[in-house]
Enzyme design. Structure first.
Site, mmCIF file in Angstrom:
data_model
loop_
_atom_site.group_PDB
_atom_site.id
_atom_site.type_symbol
_atom_site.label_atom_id
_atom_site.label_comp_id
_atom_site.label_asym_id
_atom_site.label_seq_id
_atom_site.Cartn_x
_atom_site.Cartn_y
_atom_site.Cartn_z
ATOM 1 N N GLU A 8 -0.407 13.208 13.053
ATOM 2 C CA GLU A 8 -0.509 12.547 11.885
ATOM 3 C C GLU A 8 -0.926 13.642 10.721
ATOM 4 O O GLU A 8 -0.449 13.427 9.647
ATOM 5 C CB GLU A 8 -1.710 11.529 12.187
ATOM 6 C CG GLU A 8 -2.124 10.951 10.836
ATOM 7 C CD GLU A 8 -0.896 9.954 10.153
ATOM 8 O OE1 GLU A 8 0.293 9.865 10.950
ATOM 9 O OE2 GLU A 8 -0.900 9.401 8.991
ATOM 10 N N ASN A 14 -12.300 -13.568 -3.344
ATOM 11 C CA ASN A 14 -11.850 -12.466 -2.601
ATOM 12 C C ASN A 14 -12.735 -11.998 -1.676
ATOM 13 O O ASN A 14 -13.818 -11.612 -2.018
ATOM 14 C CB ASN A 14 -11.632 -11.312 -3.693
ATOM 15 C CG ASN A 14 -11.024 -9.822 -3.147
ATOM 16 O OD1 ASN A 14 -10.369 -9.837 -2.125
ATOM 17 N ND2 ASN A 14 -11.411 -9.070 -3.550
ATOM 18 N N GLY A 15 -12.416 -11.824 -0.325
ATOM 19 C CA GLY A 15 -13.124 -11.380 0.719
ATOM 20 C C GLY A 15 -12.909 -12.284 1.887
ATOM 21 O O GLY A 15 -11.729 -12.940 2.068
ATOM 22 N N CYS A 52 -7.260 -9.642 -2.924
ATOM 23 C CA CYS A 52 -7.034 -10.591 -3.764
ATOM 24 C C CYS A 52 -7.375 -10.124 -4.988
ATOM 25 O O CYS A 52 -7.984 -9.092 -5.189
ATOM 26 C CB CYS A 52 -7.666 -11.871 -3.351
ATOM 27 S SG CYS A 52 -7.540 -12.542 -1.674
ATOM 28 N N HIS A 85 6.156 27.908 24.935
ATOM 29 C CA HIS A 85 7.418 27.755 25.435
ATOM 30 C C HIS A 85 8.439 27.520 24.468
ATOM 31 O O HIS A 85 9.536 27.033 24.774
ATOM 32 C CB HIS A 85 7.312 26.416 26.218
ATOM 33 C CG HIS A 85 6.340 26.222 27.525
ATOM 34 N ND1 HIS A 85 6.626 26.778 28.550
ATOM 35 C CD2 HIS A 85 4.913 25.857 27.247
ATOM 36 C CE1 HIS A 85 5.450 26.718 29.366
ATOM 37 N NE2 HIS A 85 4.816 26.156 28.567
ATOM 38 N N TRP A 92 -4.210 -12.099 -1.562
ATOM 39 C CA TRP A 92 -3.634 -11.389 -0.490
ATOM 40 C C TRP A 92 -4.081 -12.088 0.775
ATOM 41 O O TRP A 92 -5.467 -12.248 1.261
ATOM 42 C CB TRP A 92 -4.349 -10.048 -0.661
ATOM 43 C CG TRP A 92 -4.205 -9.256 0.866
ATOM 44 C CD1 TRP A 92 -4.937 -8.897 1.565
ATOM 45 C CD2 TRP A 92 -2.862 -8.144 0.937
ATOM 46 N NE1 TRP A 92 -4.416 -8.052 2.726
ATOM 47 C CE2 TRP A 92 -3.144 -7.757 2.343
ATOM 48 C CE3 TRP A 92 -1.879 -7.976 0.270
ATOM 49 C CZ2 TRP A 92 -2.370 -6.819 2.932
ATOM 50 C CZ3 TRP A 92 -1.056 -7.204 0.890
ATOM 51 C CH2 TRP A 92 -1.148 -6.561 2.210
ATOM 52 N N GLU A 109 5.145 14.511 4.496
ATOM 53 C CA GLU A 109 5.816 13.798 3.684
ATOM 54 C C GLU A 109 5.534 13.613 2.116
ATOM 55 O O GLU A 109 6.423 13.047 1.373
ATOM 56 C CB GLU A 109 5.499 12.151 4.347
ATOM 57 C CG GLU A 109 4.120 11.605 4.398
ATOM 58 C CD GLU A 109 3.913 10.298 4.695
ATOM 59 O OE1 GLU A 109 4.727 9.574 4.943
ATOM 60 O OE2 GLU A 109 2.854 9.883 5.335
ATOM 61 N N LYS A 130 1.340 13.706 7.266
ATOM 62 C CA LYS A 130 0.552 13.474 5.986
ATOM 63 C C LYS A 130 0.937 14.812 4.986
ATOM 64 O O LYS A 130 1.332 14.456 3.898
ATOM 65 C CB LYS A 130 -1.004 13.695 6.154
ATOM 66 C CG LYS A 130 -1.357 12.293 6.679
ATOM 67 C CD LYS A 130 -1.629 11.148 5.592
ATOM 68 C CE LYS A 130 -0.104 10.044 5.604
ATOM 69 N NZ LYS A 130 0.404 9.490 6.828
ATOM 70 N N ARG A 164 -2.595 -4.665 -6.585
ATOM 71 C CA ARG A 164 -3.539 -5.025 -5.357
ATOM 72 C C ARG A 164 -2.696 -5.607 -4.293
ATOM 73 O O ARG A 164 -3.308 -5.689 -3.085
ATOM 74 C CB ARG A 164 -4.851 -5.830 -5.767
ATOM 75 C CG ARG A 164 -5.544 -5.137 -6.658
ATOM 76 C CD ARG A 164 -6.444 -6.162 -7.381
ATOM 77 N NE ARG A 164 -7.537 -6.578 -6.595
ATOM 78 C CZ ARG A 164 -8.746 -6.133 -6.311
ATOM 79 N NH1 ARG A 164 -9.237 -4.980 -6.953
ATOM 80 N NH2 ARG A 164 -9.813 -6.551 -5.441
ATOM 81 N N LYS A 217 7.622 2.311 1.376
ATOM 82 C CA LYS A 217 6.529 2.038 1.870
ATOM 83 C C LYS A 217 6.759 1.084 3.252
ATOM 84 O O LYS A 217 5.909 1.190 4.245
ATOM 85 C CB LYS A 217 5.682 1.212 0.881
ATOM 86 C CG LYS A 217 4.419 0.922 1.632
ATOM 87 C CD LYS A 217 3.462 1.982 1.740
ATOM 88 C CE LYS A 217 2.160 1.483 2.611
ATOM 89 N NZ LYS A 217 1.504 2.879 3.122
#
Ligand code: AGP
Length: 608
Positions: free
Chosen positions: A481, A101-102, A2, A504, A75, A488, A485, A27, A603
């Site tokens: 992963e 916020n929290g 937030c 193989h 948020w 991409e 990273k 944010r 995204k």
């Protein structure tokens, strides 16, 4: 996260607040609102949707005259995005208002206590509890009411508070959620982050944990939660406005990597109660947990890679068979879902088309779906039978880091919950696992502080053409992963391979100088992975090893070693991925790539 902005001074507050909130849009949010004191009472305007909606509703702030006010972009955490759940929130007689916020972790208890005393709630948010609790403690002294509330609440907060009885003051307080205050010749400001007030002042005060600020038009005073006045030194901001949105980091991706200790903490702590794990969102009794005889994990991209880790951890700790599918495959392969199966979909955005389709396919066949989701109120969050949120806050960079880390710990918690319920984890082991979980945030922070060493190594591979990541078991999941990273965001071709599978076929691609990153964090597989490292070295590879501090043997086979601190082997992904994230990041930066918005990528992939 937030966004909070507040102003008290000689100018009209609403336009300043709207301008400040616009600087916090990065944010991520889903609703916005403002509370302005008009000389007689506090007026609130708030609405779900973009800030533009609020600007239009208030004609750029003109319909809300006044020189004192607070504003908020929400948020969603507790309660879906809606006008009612948007901040600010009022007490019953609209004389006290708050933005937050929290996460107030004990809000349910406080809500019950206040309801028992006759307080009525209109929203689903944890924040509304603060408005009524302030009312409960307010007897004419606003500072006393604020500090009493802060002694009662548990969790994280950055607060802006306005009392109609004291319109010449705004109160602010902070615990764990960021908050800054500042002043110029026209007044005083509060904000969640520097960008919101940089236009008005470059001299800011970072509010520390459990500090309270009383702001008037021409001065600010700082207090402890015990009302002891204190002095603080200002910080002069050197950043430009654009850099400030990234809190001084060059890219959102780097900022979000550095948010991972907090992301992991925020995802873990609300679900660790004493010596136990409580996942209320599961809505499943131990008997129901015991009745699960198979788990299907379905996701895309990095969320799928987290799912692959989840397979190893859940099978290892709970001894439940786990099948992991790419959502784009699952939805069309006529999957076999049998009685007693449970489907878990993982998604940061909660809007990935293939994952949403997999959820719908599973539900259409009568199976319950648990969503591990970051965006509150997203499609997957709304359509899943149960949702386990990853409290990572909005993730701006296309390449996920902090949400991925939160997905991992959510899966660890589930594995431990299932294992405990099925009697597969004894008390001693459970306590040890819990201890290792709690140590992860600090260990991640330690690894992040290693960034200069990683950057130096990464600079050697800016011109690389092919990079391979190999590992066995969980190390294979980490390799998946790590490889994604790199490729991409740097556009360098990279593949992850089960280390035992390389011979193989793919080993034919290893040439002189090819970089092979060998991930080796599983003690029972150290020797095997060393053999694979020797194989590729014999063909000219340069071997980077990512391994545990205890594994000194690996130095005989590796050309470069990055060590991670000791943790339970089931949790090593959370640590080993950090240097690999940094590696991919610094290679991309070295190549001058658009790190936060890589070519061809979105995204959230909301189309097939
Ligand atoms: C990861 O860095 C990518 N952004 C991508 O693979 C992503 O993980 C994938 O598209 C899934 O997105 P979701 O978690 O929002 O469903």
């Amino acid at each position: 996260m937030c966004g909070i902005v507040g102003y008290i001074g000689t100018k009209q507050a609403a336009p300043i607040i709207l301008d400040g909130l616009s600087k916090l849009e990065y944010r991520g949010y889903d609703s916005a609102g403002m509370a302005i004191y008009d000389g007689g009472k506090i007026n609130i305007t708030k609405s779900v949707g973009r800030l533009k909606v609020l600007e239009n509703l208030t004609h750029g702030g003109e319909t809300m005259p006044g020189i004192c006010g607070i504003g908020h972009t929400r948020w969603a955490t507790h309660g879906v995005p809606s006008d009612t759940n948007a901040h600010p929130h009022f007490n019953a007689d609209e004389t006290i208002t708050v933005v937050h916020n929290g996460i107030i972790e004990n809000y349910l208890h406080l809500r019950q206590m206040l309801s028992d005393k006759g307080y009525k709630f209109v929203s689903e948010t944890d924040t509304e509890v603060l408005a009524h609790l302030l009312d409960y403690y307010y007897k004419g002294n606003p500072m006393e009411a604020v500090t009493k509330v802060l002694h009662r609440v548990e969790g994280s907060y950055a607060l802006g508070i306005l009392f109609a009885d004291c319109p010449d003051q705004i109160f602010a307080a902070r615990k764990d959620s960021p908050l800054v205050v500042g002043q110029n010749g026209d007044g005083c400001f509060i904000a969640s982050d520097v960008p919101a007030i940089l236009k008005y002042t470059r001299k800011v005060y970072y509010v520390d944990n459990q500090e309270v600020v009383r702001l008037r038009a021409d001065h600010m005073h700082f207090y402890s939660v015990d009302e002891e006045e204190m002095t603080k030194e200002p910080v002069t901001i050197e950043w430009d406005a654009n850099a400030a949105e990234k809190a001084g980091y060059e890219h959102f991706m780097l900022k979000e990597m550095y948010e991972q200790p907090k992301t992991v903490t925020d995802t873990l702590l609300p679900r660790i109660k004493g010596r136990d794990i409580v996942i209320e969102e599961l809505n499943m009794s131990d008997e129901e947990l015991n009745a699960i005889n198979k788990i299907h994990i379905v996701a895309c991209g990095s969320a799928y890679h987290a799912g692959v880790t989840g397979k190893y951890v859940i099978e290892g700790l709970a001894r439940i068979p786990v099948e992991v599918d790419l959502a784009s495959e699952f939805r069309y392969r006529n999957p076999i879902l049998e009685e007693g199966a449970m489907v878990i979909v993982i998604s940061q955005s909660g809007e990935t088309a293939d994952t949403l389709a997999a959820l719908r396919e599973s539900k259409a066949r009568g199976f319950k779906v648990l969503g591990i989701v970051n965006v509150v109120g997203s499609s997957i969050a709304r359509e899943a039978d149960n949702v386990m949120y990853t409290w990572a806050g909005p993730e701006i960079a296309v390449a996920t880091t902090k949400a991925y880390s939160a997905q991992l710990v959510a899966l660890y918690l589930l594995a431990m919950k299932f294992g405990r319920a099925r009697g597969k984890i004894d008390d001693k082991t459970f306590a040890s696992l819990l201890g290792d979980l709690k140590r992860l945030p600090n260990q991640i922070e330690m690894l992040l502080n290693n960034k200069l060493k990683i950057q130096k190594f990464a600079n050697r591979y800016i011109g690389a053409k092919d990079v391979f990541f190999i590992g066995r078991g969980i190390d294979y999941a980490i390799s998946l992963e790590g490889s994604l990273k790199l490729k991409e965001i740097s556009y360098i071709h990279s593949e992850a391979y089960a280390a035992g599978e390389l011979k193989h076929g793919t080993i034919s691609l290893i040439e002189e100088g090819t970089l092979v990153a060998a991930v080796s964090t599983q003690p029972d597989l150290y020797a095997k992975t060393i053999s694979n490292m020797v194989e590729v070295k014999a063909r000219g590879a340069f071997v980077l090893a990512v391994t545990c501090e205890e594994n000194k043997e690996i130095e005989k086979a590796a050309d470069y070693v990055i060590y991670i601190p000791e943790t339970n082997p089931y949790f090593t992904n959370s640590l080993a991925i950090i240097p690999l994230q940094l590696f991919g990041y610094y290679v991309a930066v070295g190549k001058g790539c658009d790190v936060d918005k890589p070519r061809n990528l979105a995204k959230s992939v909301t189309v097939e």
